[in-house]
Design an enzyme around this catalytic site. Sequence first.
Site, PDB file in Angstrom:
ATOM      1  N   LYS A   1       0.819  -1.218   0.000  1.00 41.78           N
ATOM      2  CA  LYS A   1       0.000   0.000   0.000  1.00 41.78           C
ATOM      3  C   LYS A   1       0.852   1.267   0.000  1.00 41.78           C
ATOM      4  O   LYS A   1       0.538   2.217  -0.713  1.00 41.78           O
ATOM      5  CB  LYS A   1      -0.922  -0.030   1.224  1.00 41.78           C
ATOM      6  CG  LYS A   1      -1.786   1.190   1.405  1.00 41.78           C
ATOM      7  CD  LYS A   1      -2.879   0.942   2.425  1.00 41.78           C
ATOM      8  CE  LYS A   1      -2.322   0.620   3.809  1.00 41.78           C
ATOM      9  NZ  LYS A   1      -1.777   1.812   4.507  1.00 41.78           N
TER      10      LYS A   1
ATOM     11  N   ARG B   1      -8.571   4.582  10.094  1.00 44.43           N
ATOM     12  CA  ARG B   1      -8.402   3.185  10.477  1.00 44.43           C
ATOM     13  C   ARG B   1      -9.683   2.590  11.037  1.00 44.43           C
ATOM     14  O   ARG B   1      -9.796   1.376  11.173  1.00 44.43           O
ATOM     15  CB  ARG B   1      -7.316   3.054  11.541  1.00 44.43           C
ATOM     16  CG  ARG B   1      -5.918   3.029  10.967  1.00 44.43           C
ATOM     17  CD  ARG B   1      -4.941   2.428  11.960  1.00 44.43           C
ATOM     18  NE  ARG B   1      -3.571   2.799  11.629  1.00 44.43           N
ATOM     19  CZ  ARG B   1      -2.871   2.220  10.654  1.00 44.43           C
ATOM     20  NH1 ARG B   1      -3.398   1.258   9.944  1.00 44.43           N
ATOM     21  NH2 ARG B   1      -1.643   2.609  10.405  1.00 44.43           N
TER      22      ARG B   1
ATOM     23  N   ARG C   1      10.878 -13.358   3.743  1.00 44.69           N
ATOM     24  CA  ARG C   1      11.848 -12.286   3.969  1.00 44.69           C
ATOM     25  C   ARG C   1      12.988 -12.746   4.866  1.00 44.69           C
ATOM     26  O   ARG C   1      12.773 -13.432   5.861  1.00 44.69           O
ATOM     27  CB  ARG C   1      11.173 -11.115   4.669  1.00 44.69           C
ATOM     28  CG  ARG C   1      10.460 -10.196   3.755  1.00 44.69           C
ATOM     29  CD  ARG C   1      10.068  -8.971   4.540  1.00 44.69           C
ATOM     30  NE  ARG C   1       8.981  -8.292   3.866  1.00 44.69           N
ATOM     31  CZ  ARG C   1       8.119  -7.484   4.483  1.00 44.69           C
ATOM     32  NH1 ARG C   1       8.218  -7.298   5.786  1.00 44.69           N
ATOM     33  NH2 ARG C   1       7.177  -6.900   3.814  1.00 44.69           N
TER      34      ARG C   1
ATOM     35  N   ARG D   1      13.202 -12.219  10.830  1.00 41.34           N
ATOM     36  CA  ARG D   1      12.740 -11.440  11.978  1.00 41.34           C
ATOM     37  C   ARG D   1      11.466 -12.081  12.528  1.00 41.34           C
ATOM     38  O   ARG D   1      10.680 -12.651  11.766  1.00 41.34           O
ATOM     39  CB  ARG D   1      12.442  -9.991  11.570  1.00 41.34           C
ATOM     40  CG  ARG D   1      13.667  -9.228  11.066  1.00 41.34           C
ATOM     41  CD  ARG D   1      13.303  -7.782  10.777  1.00 41.34           C
ATOM     42  NE  ARG D   1      11.980  -7.702  10.145  1.00 41.34           N
ATOM     43  CZ  ARG D   1      11.061  -6.794  10.411  1.00 41.34           C
ATOM     44  NH1 ARG D   1      11.311  -5.857  11.290  1.00 41.34           N
ATOM     45  NH2 ARG D   1       9.906  -6.797   9.804  1.00 41.34           N
TER      46      ARG D   1
ATOM     47  N   ARG E   1      -1.421 -11.249  12.434  1.00 40.26           N
ATOM     48  CA  ARG E   1      -1.596  -9.818  12.143  1.00 40.26           C
ATOM     49  C   ARG E   1      -2.611  -9.591  11.029  1.00 40.26           C
ATOM     50  O   ARG E   1      -3.373  -8.635  11.054  1.00 40.26           O
ATOM     51  CB  ARG E   1      -0.248  -9.194  11.772  1.00 40.26           C
ATOM     52  CG  ARG E   1       0.553  -8.801  13.004  1.00 40.26           C
ATOM     53  CD  ARG E   1       1.977  -8.426  12.657  1.00 40.26           C
ATOM     54  NE  ARG E   1       2.062  -7.357  11.680  1.00 40.26           N
ATOM     55  CZ  ARG E   1       3.050  -7.254  10.793  1.00 40.26           C
ATOM     56  NH1 ARG E   1       4.007  -8.143  10.753  1.00 40.26           N
ATOM     57  NH2 ARG E   1       3.080  -6.265   9.947  1.00 40.26           N
TER      58      ARG E   1
END
Length: 216
Positions: free
Chosen positions: A13, A88, A127, A160, A171
């Site tokens: 985004k 939000r 990642r 991570r 999430r």
Amino acid sequence: MILILLGPPGAGKGTQAKLLASELRVPHISTGDMFRDHKARGTELGKTVDAIMASGGLVPDDVTNAMVKDRLARPDVGGGFILDGYPRTAAQAAYLDQLLVAMGRKLDRAVSYEIAQELLVDRMSGRRSCPKCGAVYHVTANPPRQAGTCDREGTPLVQRDDDKAETVARRLTEYEAKTAPLKRYYSEQGSLSEVPGTGTPDQVLATALRVLGRTR
Ligand SMILES: [Zn+2]
């Protein structure tokens, strides 16, 4: 053109906001930048946000709303703007609508970038980061020359905690739950446009421009 952008973490985004802003020649207004700007200028709002964040709290709607109001009072938004990271909640969306009415303006579109959760988990859990220089790789999309080591100085790469599949999935589920009322709000207004977030950044941009009735 006045746009707001919605999209789950990892959907690109922020990148799309920058591309759209440059294509439409309007400012890209992100909540992160607004917070940093107030902090840097040492404003009362900046100090308030700083104190809340330092105590690990969530910035309340009225503080965020006040920052948005302040930002939209600047002359550079005359030709439109793109909001990224705001609203939000449905309550923030209602505030924004009121604010726009008071400015004699109106939201053009709420663009929601849609990507299947599995794909996002895949994207993000691939990642790998260098703990020494901060370089970020992806096991398939952007692999280092030698698997598992940083191209710059050969440091072993790590995943991570934020990028672990179960963290990403949690999430995303939280995001869906939080964003559903917001999407409903814009959908009921008839201003929601869903854009597939798959493909290269340029392909996604092209789709969004088409949806917005713009050609390049
Ligand atoms: Zn490195």
